[in-house]
Enzyme design. Structure first.
Site, PDB file in Angstrom:
ATOM      1  N   SER A   1       0.802  -1.226   0.000  1.00 56.48           N
ATOM      2  CA  SER A   1       0.000   0.000   0.000  1.00 56.48           C
ATOM      3  C   SER A   1       0.834   1.274   0.000  1.00 56.48           C
ATOM      4  O   SER A   1       0.317   2.347  -0.316  1.00 56.48           O
ATOM      5  CB  SER A   1      -0.949   0.013   1.199  1.00 56.48           C
ATOM      6  OG  SER A   1      -0.236   0.151   2.410  1.00 56.48           O
TER       7      SER A   1
ATOM      8  N   LYS B   1       0.893   4.581   6.923  1.00 55.18           N
ATOM      9  CA  LYS B   1       0.380   5.375   5.807  1.00 55.18           C
ATOM     10  C   LYS B   1       1.004   6.765   5.863  1.00 55.18           C
ATOM     11  O   LYS B   1       1.688   7.135   6.819  1.00 55.18           O
ATOM     12  CB  LYS B   1      -1.148   5.515   5.880  1.00 55.18           C
ATOM     13  CG  LYS B   1      -1.923   4.218   6.000  1.00 55.18           C
ATOM     14  CD  LYS B   1      -1.933   3.423   4.718  1.00 55.18           C
ATOM     15  CE  LYS B   1      -2.721   2.131   4.894  1.00 55.18           C
ATOM     16  NZ  LYS B   1      -2.663   1.269   3.693  1.00 55.18           N
TER      17      LYS B   1
END
Length: 273
Positions: free
Chosen positions: A42, A107
């Protein structure tokens, strides 16, 4: 007799050394740095599956989730709020505890409290202004099972057979600083599709005391664009922040760090940007 006493003394000293080593490791693990292994794609190409890094836990202060083995129901650190709290910066790569799933995520921070965030045709808008994207060629990798999960990557040029070249479009995105006087933050993002469901969102206003996170691999990331009610991350309260990722220490493209033939020496000690 003297030999027996010397042996006993040596055994006790060994036990003491082990105990002190464990205590020191526990203090370092709790207060300063937390190891983190990248399990998914990701955050490509900033972070690759198999990157191993230490998270700077001092960057934002400490909460109940700063302690090892902390969960929503129990924490060895019964802290209310955050101690020695410091404001994260937009563009930081952050490890945080998922508010519902009780696992650590990594993230990029793109939305601060009060920000209005929206995706329009794959472009990030912050407070009504588009974050500029500059084409930066393609990111290529081999289409093969990756990491311990054995998940093959998604590609712009799918269908691609195993062993083939997997292509993703790469752009350099520029994020504004926390304040007008802060320098902008440039980082890579990847694009796979122009019609993914999270390429267009409504305006999402970040509540006070919470943050908005996105993966750099924009079409392959479970992040704040998805509410927790459908399995996403949603907005992340400050107490769930664990620390900032500053530097990759080690990297392996194989299923295990022991597969030395899959090591990536060019990523050892690489700064996270």
């Amino acid at each position: 007799m003297a030999s027996s006493k010397k042996t006993d003394s040596g055994f006790v000293e060994t036990i003491k050394t082990i105990v002190w080593a464990l205590v020191i490791a526990g203090v370092v693990r709790t207060l300063f740095f937390q190891p983190f292994f990248i399990p998914s794609g990701s955050m490509k190409d900033t972070l690759l599956v198999g990157d191993f890094l230490f998270v700077n836990k001092m960057a934002y202060g400490y909460s109940r989730y700063s302690c090892p083995f902390a969960s929503a129901d129990f924490s060895p650190c019964p802290i209310e709020g955050r101690l020695f709290a410091s404001e994260p910066k937009r563009g930081d790569v952050v490890v945080f505890r998922h508010p519902v799933q009780n696992v650590d995520f990594i993230k990029r921070l793109v939305g601060l409290p009060g920000d209005k965030i929206q995706m329009i045709d794959g472009t990030l808008y912050i407070n009504g202004t588009a974050a500029p994207q500059e084409p930066a060629g393609n990111f290529t990798e081999i289409k093969e099972p990756q990491g311990a999960q054995g998940t093959p990557p998604r590609c712009v040029n799918d269908p691609v057979g195993l062993g083939g070249t997997c292509i993703k479009q790469r752009f350099i995105e520029t994020l504004p600083g926390n304040t007008p006087s802060d320098p902008p933050v440039k980082h890579d993002i990847l694009n796979i599709s122009d019609s993914w469901m999270a390429d267009n969102t409504p305006v999402l206003t970040v509540p006070e005391g919470e943050y908005f996170f996105m993966g750099d691999n924009r079409d392959n990331s479970e992040d704040s664009r998805f509410p927790q009610s459908v399995g996403g991350v949603g907005f992340v309260p400050a107490q769930y922040l664990v620390g900032r990722a500053d530097r990759i220490m080690f990297s392996s493209a194989g299923k295990s760090l022991m597969y030395f033939w899959t090591w990536r020496p060019d990523r050892f000690f690489k700064a996270v940007k």
